[in-house]
Structures are given as C-alpha cells and as structure tokens.
Write an enzyme that holds these catalytic residues in place. Sequence first.
Site, PDB file in Angstrom:
ATOM      1  N   THR A   1       0.871  -1.179   0.000  1.00 46.79           N
ATOM      2  CA  THR A   1       0.000   0.000   0.000  1.00 46.79           C
ATOM      3  C   THR A   1       0.904   1.224   0.000  1.00 46.79           C
ATOM      4  OG1 THR A   1      -0.058   0.083   2.396  1.00 46.79           O
ATOM      5  CG2 THR A   1      -1.801  -1.169   1.333  1.00 46.79           C
TER       6      THR A   1
ATOM      7  N   GLU B   1      -5.454  -3.237  -1.864  1.00 45.60           N
ATOM      8  CA  GLU B   1      -5.982  -4.488  -1.303  1.00 45.60           C
ATOM      9  C   GLU B   1      -7.076  -5.105  -2.161  1.00 45.60           C
ATOM     10  OE1 GLU B   1      -5.454  -1.660   0.202  1.00 45.60           O
ATOM     11  OE2 GLU B   1      -4.822  -1.885   2.291  1.00 45.60           O
TER      12      GLU B   1
ATOM     13  N   LYS C   1     -14.452  14.960  12.960  1.00 47.58           N
ATOM     14  CA  LYS C   1     -15.448  14.568  13.964  1.00 47.58           C
ATOM     15  C   LYS C   1     -15.748  15.794  14.806  1.00 47.58           C
ATOM     16  CE  LYS C   1     -13.496  10.176  13.316  1.00 47.58           C
ATOM     17  NZ  LYS C   1     -12.079  10.013  13.017  1.00 47.58           N
TER      18      LYS C   1
ATOM     19  N   TRP D   1     -20.127  13.593  12.076  1.00 49.27           N
ATOM     20  CA  TRP D   1     -19.065  13.468  11.078  1.00 49.27           C
ATOM     21  C   TRP D   1     -19.258  14.468   9.946  1.00 49.27           C
ATOM     22  CZ3 TRP D   1     -18.982   7.418  10.260  1.00 49.27           C
ATOM     23  CH2 TRP D   1     -18.425   6.826  11.403  1.00 49.27           C
TER      24      TRP D   1
HETATM   25  P1  ADP Z   1      -3.117   4.383   0.061  1.00 50.22           P
HETATM   26  O1  ADP Z   1      -4.114   3.862   1.082  1.00 50.22           O
HETATM   27  O2  ADP Z   1      -1.771   4.351   0.613  1.00 50.22           O
HETATM   28  O3  ADP Z   1      -3.494   5.700  -0.547  1.00 50.22           O
HETATM   29  P2  ADP Z   1      -4.221   3.045  -2.210  1.00 50.22           P
HETATM   30  O4  ADP Z   1      -3.766   3.729  -3.429  1.00 50.22           O
HETATM   31  O5  ADP Z   1      -4.431   1.596  -2.234  1.00 50.22           O
HETATM   32  O6  ADP Z   1      -3.152   3.336  -1.097  1.00 50.22           O
HETATM   33  O7  ADP Z   1      -5.499   3.816  -1.735  1.00 50.22           O
HETATM   34  C1  ADP Z   1      -6.776   3.315  -1.613  1.00 50.22           C
HETATM   35  C2  ADP Z   1      -7.650   4.401  -1.047  1.00 50.22           C
HETATM   36  O8  ADP Z   1      -7.743   5.492  -1.959  1.00 50.22           O
HETATM   37  C3  ADP Z   1      -9.073   3.993  -0.799  1.00 50.22           C
HETATM   38  O9  ADP Z   1      -9.208   3.319   0.419  1.00 50.22           O
HETATM   39  C4  ADP Z   1      -9.775   5.348  -0.806  1.00 50.22           C
HETATM   40  O10 ADP Z   1      -9.645   6.000   0.444  1.00 50.22           O
HETATM   41  C5  ADP Z   1      -9.004   6.129  -1.824  1.00 50.22           C
HETATM   42  N1  ADP Z   1      -9.698   6.115  -3.119  1.00 50.22           N
HETATM   43  C6  ADP Z   1      -9.455   5.332  -4.181  1.00 50.22           C
HETATM   44  N2  ADP Z   1     -10.276   5.638  -5.209  1.00 50.22           N
HETATM   45  C7  ADP Z   1     -11.081   6.626  -4.779  1.00 50.22           C
HETATM   46  C8  ADP Z   1     -12.152   7.379  -5.364  1.00 50.22           C
HETATM   47  N3  ADP Z   1     -12.557   7.185  -6.607  1.00 50.22           N
HETATM   48  N4  ADP Z   1     -12.752   8.310  -4.600  1.00 50.22           N
HETATM   49  C9  ADP Z   1     -12.358   8.539  -3.326  1.00 50.22           C
HETATM   50  N5  ADP Z   1     -11.359   7.885  -2.727  1.00 50.22           N
HETATM   51  C10 ADP Z   1     -10.721   6.941  -3.436  1.00 50.22           C
END
Ligand code: ADP
Length: 540
Positions: free
Chosen positions: A181, A328, A437, A442
């Site tokens: 990640t 993931e 919060k 929220w």
């Molecule tokens: P990191 O958690 O380190 O940023 P990732 O690239 O795997 O690694 O990120 C996944 C996260 O990115 C998701 O859990 C979400 O919070 C955010 N995310 C991905 N796509 C979108 C989207 N279209 N809109 C909003 N948030 C998004």
Amino acid sequence: MQGLIMDYQLNVPAILRRGEQLFGEKEVVTRLPDRSWHRTTYAEFGARARRLGAALRKELGLTDGDRVGTFCWNHYQHLETYIGAPVSGLVTHTLNLRLHPDDLAYIASHAGDRVLIADKVLWPLVEAFRERAGFEHVVAVGAGETPDGALDYEDLLASVSETDVEEREIDERAAAAMCYTSGTTGRPKGVVYSHRAIAVHTLAAAMAGVLDISEKDVVLPVVPMFHANAWGFPFTCTLTGAVQVFPGPHLDPQSLLEAFAQEGVTVTAGVPTIWTGILQALDADPGGWDLSRLRAMVVGGSAAPQSMIEGFERRHGIKVVHAWGMTETCPLGSVSELTSRERALPEAEQYAYRAKQGIPAPYVEIRARGAEGLVPWDGETMGELEVRGVWIASSYHDAPETADRWTDDGWFRTGDIVTIEPNGFIEIQDRAKDLVKSGGEWISTVALENALMGHPAVLEAAVIAVPDEKWSERPLAVVVLREGATATGEELREHLAPRFAKWWLPDRVEFVDEIPKTAVGKFRKTALRERFADAAVESR
Ligand code: ADP
C-alpha cells in the site's frame, strides 16, 4: 453431483498465451527517457517476457515463489517483467519509486526480494537503498552504461536461448505479484495477488460497464505500474489484445497530450491530480491536440471532483469514468458507469451520480457498518465500507498484527467511510482517518473539497480536521487558487453555504501555492495536519 468441467487454471500464463497467439502483431509502444519512441509487438514482448523468466531461474537461480522487485517507470521492459516473472512461477514486486529510501529498504527486505530490476535513469535512487534491501542481484534496464555491481537487462535476456524457456504449470492459487500500500495513512503493508485473482479481475475489468477494454483499444496507463497493480491494465490489455502505450518518465500534461494524439489513445487512467493538469492545458489550448479517439479517462485513487468530470465532458467532449479501488482490492472495487436507471434522470443528477464511486464490479460485494451494525442502503447513513470478493486480499504479507482489518466473517474493512444508495451506488465520504469529527457528528472532507473545487477560482482544495476545544475537531480548508484568479475565505464559505449544513463550513480557509502530494499523487493530508494543527487555536 460434481460438475464435469476441466480444472483449467486461471493464471497469468493463460493471459500471455492469448495475447501472443491471437494478437502477435499488436503493438507495445514506449516513450524512452530521451523522448524517442520505441515500438515492439506482442509476439516480441511475449518471447522476451518468457526469456526473462527463464534467465531469472537459470542464470540467477530463482525458484517458484521468489520475489522479483521492480523499480521502473512504465515501459516495455517493465511489462516484460510484470508478465515474465509470474509466467515462470516467480512473483513480481513493484516498488514505488517516489518513496523514501528508508521505506524502500524496509519494503524490499520485508517482501524478501531476491532480485531488483531497476531503470538506469533512476540509479542514484537505487543506490540509496540497494545495500540495505539485501538484493542478491541487481539488473539495470535501459540505454547507457551499466552501473557498477549490476547486470545489464539485455545481457541477462541474451544469456538464455529459446530452448531454455519452459511452459510451466502454475497453480492458480500461487502468488503472481505483490504490491505494498502506498502508505498514505500508515506503514506500507504488502498485498499478495494470486494468479486466480488477477485472471478473474482481468476478465471483469474488460467488461462493458466496468472498464470496457477490448482489442480495438489503445490504452495509455498514466497510473504507474507500481501503483496498485497499474489498475490491472497490463493484464487486461494483454488478454484482450489492446495496444499498450507507456509514457516512460514523461508525465507532464504536454507530453501526455502529445502521446494521446500521436498514438490515437482511446483509454487512459490516472489519479485526479494528473487530470487537473491536463484539464488546465486543454482549457488553455482547446484545439491543441486531436483527441477524437479518446473515449474514456479512468480516474481513481482519490475522489474525482464533479467539476472535473463536467469540465472534461462539457468543454472537451471527453468522458471521465470514475472508479474506486485499493491496493488491497487488486485494485478494482467499483465503477461509476450509469445504468439505465440513472440514465433516465435529469442531466444534473446524472453528473452527481458520475461523481460518486459507482456500483461494485462483478464478484465484489459491499456492505457498510456503523456504530450500531450494518447500515441501510439509504444514501444517507454513513458507515465503514466492507468488501469481499474473488480478488480482495485475505491478509497482508507477514503482518499478523493487522488481522483486525478483517471481520470475523471474513470481509475486509476498507477504512473508507461511505454512504450507499438504494441502487447500490457507493459514495466515499472520507477515509476514517480524515473525517472531521465535530461535536460527535461526522463531516465529509471529500464532499467539501469536491464543492470547493467547483468554484471557478479554485484549482485544488484539501480539507483537514484541526483540533478544537469545544467541538473536538473542526474543518479547515487549504486552497490553491487558479493562476490570476482571486477569492477570499468568506467568498468560498458563501459558495459552500447553500450546499451544506452551517456547522459543516470550514472555520478557516488557508491559501497556499501548492498542496503536498503523496508518492502516488494524492493530497498528503498528514503533512497539512502537521502544518496547520494549531490554526484553529490561533484564529480564536
Ligand atoms: P493508500 O491507502 O496508501 O493511498 P491506495 O492507493 O491503495 O493506497 O489507496 C486506496 C484508497 O484510496 C481507498 O481506500 C480510498 O480512500 C481512496 N480512493 C481510491 N479511489 C477513490 C475514489 N474514486 N474516490 C475517493 N477515494 C478513493
């Protein structure tokens, strides 16, 4: 009664066989570091990918399940490794070249990478972590001299012949690839993709209503191959026979637009910050590039503001496809393609749906949990999104302390706070760690950012929680204005006022020249929180 069907293995070799047998003449195009173009075919790519796998085994002694780290831009050699390692029973592990050397050393050694395949143009960065990572071999890719202590990629390929290449039977449950990640919210964690997960993800990604990729497409993934499996494009294109175009290190708007026009790109993909730059360039020079073949721009990784989706479509006729996913989740989770139900709505409502994260892909199931259990799909009640499915991680690599990311009944807790509409559309309200919060309620920073970026003077906006004595936390907006544009904090609050409850409005707006970004181009909110942690206190 058992089904009487072959136990055909869903694996990466099957993806490559299809690509090379049926689409051998299709092209793989790369922009090299010196800006020249390199062109090859699927037949050649397949042969070289297999030779690389054979060489890694025969010359460097790797065996089933061994990890091959990559530290490369998007290009044809990276594709060869991506596919060549799993086809020969090895595991590709993409390293994010924008991470700090300490993180890279940690990630590569935690993953147990035996070999590193790295771009020569990235060499000073490689030197900063290679010793600590403990690679047994380092292979250098690209033109120019081979650095000390490294093998040349082309020499490695040349060290084996066609007869050394073996077609391996690979169990679909074996590991094919690894990706950590990107660490936006914590220490990087390793996700291990099985062949089966990739194979089914590839099929689903190609479907109409998902990413809709077929042989007639020319795909340019701006998303780095080290970010969440390059959103599956190397596999999806290889299976379907779509032309693959790789931008190499040239990711500025001008170079990308040039590549889209020159290669007749039909589908491209990346995080919103890339498209903010592209939209600015197009607005400044609307007729500058022939983008008539570009039919879809996939945007994900963070929320795509509605103003961006509308801007591309209304001003430039380019369709934005908003998708949600995570490292993931392989990474495809949901795609905001409207069904006939939403298409029957007035245009403004359709755009509002397109800015949500969409409905889950086939074989991905969703639910959301609040303090009192699972929340209804009413479009209003917020809860943490949980997912399960064919390509969702079941644990992290060697990290038993993270077991609580899965529920007792085996669903993955995403850490994303969502609402789900009755029609199944997910709307990400926030990451749990980014939510404000305030007074026990929220506030969605994503919704506020989206609305702020809809103001004509605003280029980028990030909203963060700052500590507050009375309310515990309050929202603070950090804004970058467009060049030459002006706006005051009060004007921006007035812009938000009709859309949100009064207590949602940021108490303070800070204007900055630039919002810091993470290694994959997302807003780095942790840095903003550090910088502005005392802001609310100061303003009192
Ligand atoms: P990191 O958690 O380190 O940023 P990732 O690239 O795997 O690694 O990120 C996944 C996260 O990115 C998701 O859990 C979400 O919070 C955010 N995310 C991905 N796509 C979108 C989207 N279209 N809109 C909003 N948030 C998004």
